[in-house]
Design a protein around this motif. Sequence first.
Motif, short mmCIF file in Angstrom:
data_model
loop_
_atom_site.label_atom_id
_atom_site.label_comp_id
_atom_site.label_asym_id
_atom_site.label_seq_id
_atom_site.Cartn_x
_atom_site.Cartn_y
_atom_site.Cartn_z
N GLU A 369 0.83 -1.21 0.00
CA GLU A 369 0.00 0.00 0.00
C GLU A 369 0.86 1.26 0.00
O GLU A 369 0.51 2.28 -0.62
CB GLU A 369 -0.91 -0.01 1.22
CG GLU A 369 -1.97 -1.11 1.17
CD GLU A 369 -2.76 -1.27 2.46
OE1 GLU A 369 -3.85 -1.87 2.41
OE2 GLU A 369 -2.27 -0.79 3.51
N GLU A 370 2.01 1.22 0.68
CA GLU A 370 2.88 2.39 0.75
C GLU A 370 3.65 2.62 -0.54
O GLU A 370 3.86 3.77 -0.96
CB GLU A 370 3.87 2.22 1.90
CG GLU A 370 3.25 2.30 3.29
CD GLU A 370 4.24 1.93 4.37
OE1 GLU A 370 5.43 1.71 4.03
OE2 GLU A 370 3.83 1.84 5.55
N THR A 371 4.10 1.56 -1.17
CA THR A 371 4.99 1.69 -2.33
C THR A 371 4.26 1.57 -3.67
O THR A 371 4.79 2.00 -4.70
CB THR A 371 6.08 0.60 -2.30
OG1 THR A 371 5.46 -0.69 -2.39
CG2 THR A 371 6.89 0.69 -1.00
N GLY A 372 3.08 0.95 -3.65
CA GLY A 372 2.39 0.70 -4.91
C GLY A 372 3.00 -0.43 -5.71
O GLY A 372 2.68 -0.63 -6.88
N ARG A 373 3.90 -1.19 -5.08
CA ARG A 373 4.55 -2.33 -5.74
C ARG A 373 4.09 -3.63 -5.07
O ARG A 373 3.44 -3.61 -4.03
CB ARG A 373 6.07 -2.21 -5.63
CG ARG A 373 6.67 -1.00 -6.32
CD ARG A 373 8.16 -0.99 -6.08
NE ARG A 373 8.79 -2.20 -6.60
CZ ARG A 373 9.95 -2.70 -6.15
NH1 ARG A 373 10.60 -2.08 -5.17
NH2 ARG A 373 10.45 -3.79 -6.68
N TYR A 374 4.48 -4.75 -5.68
CA TYR A 374 4.18 -6.06 -5.11
C TYR A 374 5.48 -6.82 -4.90
O TYR A 374 6.48 -6.59 -5.58
CB TYR A 374 3.29 -6.88 -6.06
CG TYR A 374 1.95 -6.26 -6.32
CD1 TYR A 374 0.89 -6.45 -5.44
CD2 TYR A 374 1.73 -5.49 -7.45
CE1 TYR A 374 -0.35 -5.88 -5.67
CE2 TYR A 374 0.50 -4.91 -7.71
CZ TYR A 374 -0.54 -5.10 -6.81
OH TYR A 374 -1.76 -4.53 -7.04
N ASP A 375 5.45 -7.74 -3.95
CA ASP A 375 6.52 -8.71 -3.87
C ASP A 375 6.28 -9.74 -4.97
O ASP A 375 5.20 -9.77 -5.59
CB ASP A 375 6.54 -9.37 -2.48
CG ASP A 375 7.94 -9.87 -2.10
OD1 ASP A 375 8.73 -10.17 -3.01
OD2 ASP A 375 8.21 -9.98 -0.89
N VAL A 376 7.25 -10.59 -5.21
CA VAL A 376 7.13 -11.57 -6.30
C VAL A 376 7.34 -12.98 -5.76
O VAL A 376 8.29 -13.23 -5.01
CB VAL A 376 8.13 -11.25 -7.44
CG1 VAL A 376 9.56 -11.17 -6.93
CG2 VAL A 376 8.04 -12.32 -8.54
N LEU A 377 6.46 -13.88 -6.14
CA LEU A 377 6.57 -15.30 -5.75
C LEU A 377 6.69 -16.15 -7.02
O LEU A 377 5.70 -16.34 -7.74
CB LEU A 377 5.34 -15.75 -4.96
CG LEU A 377 5.34 -17.23 -4.53
CD1 LEU A 377 6.43 -17.49 -3.49
CD2 LEU A 377 3.98 -17.64 -3.97
N PRO A 378 7.87 -16.66 -7.31
CA PRO A 378 7.99 -17.62 -8.42
C PRO A 378 7.42 -18.99 -8.00
O PRO A 378 7.60 -19.42 -6.85
CB PRO A 378 9.50 -17.72 -8.66
CG PRO A 378 10.09 -16.53 -7.94
CD PRO A 378 9.19 -16.29 -6.77
#
Length: 509
Positions: A369-378
């Motif tokens: 919510e703060e960054t507007g990015r997501y973490d990534v799960l391969p």
Amino acid sequence: MAALDIVNTHLLEGMKVVGELFGKGEMQLPFVLQSAEVMKTAVALLEPHMEKVEGADSSKGSIVLATVRGDVHDIGKNLVDIILTNNGYTVHNIGIKQPITAIIEAAEEHDADVIGMSGLLVKSTVVMKENLEELTSRGLAKRWPVLLGGAALTRTYVEDDLAGQFDGVVRYARDAFEGLRLMEPLVRVARGESSDDVGLPALKKRRHSVVTVTQTPEDELPARSDVAADNPVPEPPFWGTRIVKGLQLADYAAFLDERATFLGQWGLKPGRGEDGASYEELRDTEGRPRLRAWLDAIRAEGMVDPSVIYGYFPVWSEGDEVVVAHHTGPDGGSGGQVGTERLRFRFPRQRRDRHLCLADFIKPKEWVEETGRYDVLPVQLVTIGDTVTPHTARLFAENKYREYMELHGLSVQLTEALAEFWHSRVRAELGFADEEPDDVDGLFKLDYRGARFSLGYPACPDMEDRHKVVELLRPGRVGVTLSEELQLHPEQSTDCFVFHHPEAKYFSV
């Protein structure tokens, strides 16, 4: 006794001695299987010349062998078949994924003395318990002594927990030769003798010791462990999935775990005493030459058909859960708004030590919510296909026992090698290529960034989650299906989550 009968008796005695030498650690399993091949060939040559006595039964007893419902693994069961058959017992091997009704029907049809059940999966131990309960409920517990074996079983589980709930006789066989040693007394029990008078080993009772383990009460568990939260998040090369085919055997065979292949699969274990061959000697004289020959044969005969399906998915964590979000593109989910929840995985948290949970290795929702990015799960799934199965079946049918065991074991390890190879590709795509170990041994020591976790292991034990993995990857596109028992088919297939966090390493829950 006719001369040919004497020869046949000596062959059986010779095989028994071979088995005893193996049990003492003085003979390697591959050479035991070669002895069985020689005996099988010799008996086949003798039989046309041996006088048949009307009404005589040369068998020392009979057994129905099966891999239990939901389990596709048959190498252990087939080794038992080989050893018992070559020691004068009649074996009715009815195959894999057998329900108890089919096992009972086969035992009745063949008037078997003993029932043998095998299984590799942890779930199979539960199925075996249910099977014993079914025999008891049908009033059949005392009709057939039962022999149980498999990698997930323990002696105390069978001979204390299960035996205490079963009205009949049940024993655990650690390997095919222990099964052989148990067969004679079990057959005698089946034919009316008391289990106290036939030389059955005593049941192994559980030793109860007091171990003090301090666990945190569930309502006091932290929402998150002390895993670092400031790790950088890599940019994935794409969102969604891709399929990779046409992989070269040499590329992923380079990631083969030789020790697991030679020791675990091929049975090349060091001998005892000063005269026993060391693992290094067996590796150099038996393992590596035969491995080179097998890889040449696999390549020349097209025995494997490797495929990979893998993907990168946008995620965040909420407590003990990893949430997968909808994303743009054909793999983004059906009808969901981009950035909203698509599905979630819940993982267990340690009750002690660092209170680790797999979700801790994923950025929390607040960060998204703060960054507007997501973490990534391969997430990845690899298979070498089902093309090797006809080859192993042919070798077993032709009584080429050592080759059968070696090809089956190698196919299992090549699947793991393919998974390791593709995990390295994922790390490279995420930008971690400069953190790779210097040699292949470093791979098996996890000397790289992050780790891959397969379903069924302590950190992610819920096999039902495989439905969600299938939803994400759609492996039917590479010929891999999911059974009702949550097993991947072909057997030589494996799936996993890849966590890129620098602190992501294996841990027990």
